[in-house]
Design an enzyme around this catalytic site. Sequence first.
Site, short mmCIF file in Angstrom:
data_model
loop_
_atom_site.label_atom_id
_atom_site.label_comp_id
_atom_site.label_asym_id
_atom_site.label_seq_id
_atom_site.Cartn_x
_atom_site.Cartn_y
_atom_site.Cartn_z
N GLY A 17 -14.28 120.69 23.99
CA GLY A 17 -12.85 120.63 24.30
C GLY A 17 -12.15 121.98 24.41
N GLU B 243 -10.14 126.04 18.59
CA GLU B 243 -10.22 124.57 18.71
C GLU B 243 -9.24 124.07 19.77
OE1 GLU B 243 -11.45 121.80 18.42
OE2 GLU B 243 -12.24 121.32 16.45
N ASP C 128 -6.22 116.84 14.79
CA ASP C 128 -5.66 115.50 14.70
C ASP C 128 -5.62 115.11 13.21
OD1 ASP C 128 -4.79 113.02 15.77
OD2 ASP C 128 -6.81 112.27 15.94
P1 IMP Z 1 -9.84 115.21 13.92
O1 IMP Z 1 -11.14 115.36 13.21
O2 IMP Z 1 -9.24 113.85 13.75
O3 IMP Z 1 -8.86 116.32 13.61
O4 IMP Z 1 -10.18 115.25 15.44
C1 IMP Z 1 -10.28 116.43 16.13
C2 IMP Z 1 -11.04 116.18 17.42
O5 IMP Z 1 -10.73 114.92 17.99
C3 IMP Z 1 -10.62 117.21 18.45
O6 IMP Z 1 -11.44 118.34 18.40
C4 IMP Z 1 -10.76 116.42 19.73
O7 IMP Z 1 -12.06 116.55 20.23
C5 IMP Z 1 -10.54 114.99 19.36
N1 IMP Z 1 -9.17 114.52 19.68
C6 IMP Z 1 -8.18 114.22 18.81
N2 IMP Z 1 -7.08 113.79 19.43
C7 IMP Z 1 -7.37 113.83 20.75
C8 IMP Z 1 -6.61 113.50 21.94
O8 IMP Z 1 -5.43 113.10 21.92
N3 IMP Z 1 -7.26 113.67 23.11
C9 IMP Z 1 -8.55 114.12 23.19
N4 IMP Z 1 -9.28 114.44 22.12
C10 IMP Z 1 -8.69 114.30 20.90
MG MG Z 2 -12.94 118.68 20.12
#
Ligand code: IMP
Ligand code: MG
Length: 181
Positions: free
Chosen positions: A45, A101, A105
Site C-alpha cells: 500500500g 505506511e 486503522d
Molecule cells: P490496521 O492493522 O487495522 O491498522 O490496518 C492497517 C492496514 O489495513 C493498512 O496498512 C491497510 O493495508 C489496511 N487498511 C485499513 N483501512 C483501509 C482502507 O480504508 N482502505 C484500504 N486499506 C485499508
Molecule cells: Mg497496508
Amino acid sequence: MRLDDDVAEVLIGAERLQARVAELGRQIARDYAGLDPIFVCVLKGAILFLTDLMRQVDEHIEIDFMAISSYGGRRIESTGVVRILMDLAASIEGRHVLIVEDIIDTGRTLTYILENLRTRHPASLKVCTLLDKPERRQMDVPLAYVGFQIPDKVVIGYGLDFDEHYRNVPYIGVLKPEKYL
Ligand code: IMP
Ligand code: MG
C-alpha cells in the site's frame, strides 16, 4: 474513467496529495539531515507514497521493503493476525529507521511491525503514515508524521487497495458501499 465509476467521493485529490507529501518530505529531510536513515516501505500500500516522498528528501537516505499481511482475502476488519510475507533485505541495527505506511486503522499491523523491528535494535524507530483513521484505533501507536487524518470510511487509491484492486487510482477516494457489501 472506468475505475472512477466505483468511487463515491474523491476524499483527497492528486494535487492535495502531492502538496502534503512535499511538506512531509521537507520536514523529514530537516529532521534526518546527516543521519542516513532507512525508509522502510510497508508493501504494497505504501509504495506510491514512498516513491513520491523520497523524491522530496534532498539528503542521503536508503530504502528497504517489508511485506505484511493482516487480512485474509476480502478486507473489512483487521484480524489482528499479522504475518511477515517478505522481510527487510538489510540489517537495521544501529540505524535510524522511518517506517513508511499507507494508513493506520486499528493500529494492530503497526504495533506488530514496531515490536518486531525494535528487537533488531535500530538507533531510532519512527513512523510516517499518509493516512490516519483515529476513530478506529484499538492500539496506541506513536505517529511521528501524518499526512491526513480521515474519517472512518473505506478508501482506495494512491496505493491503497480493496481486494487488491484500485491501487492505481491516482487520488484517495471513498469506495462505493455496494462494491464491498
Ligand atoms: P490496521 O492493522 O487495522 O491498522 O490496518 C492497517 C492496514 O489495513 C493498512 O496498512 C491497510 O493495508 C489496511 N487498511 C485499513 N483501512 C483501509 C482502507 O480504508 N482502505 C484500504 N486499506 C485499508
Ligand atoms: Mg497496508
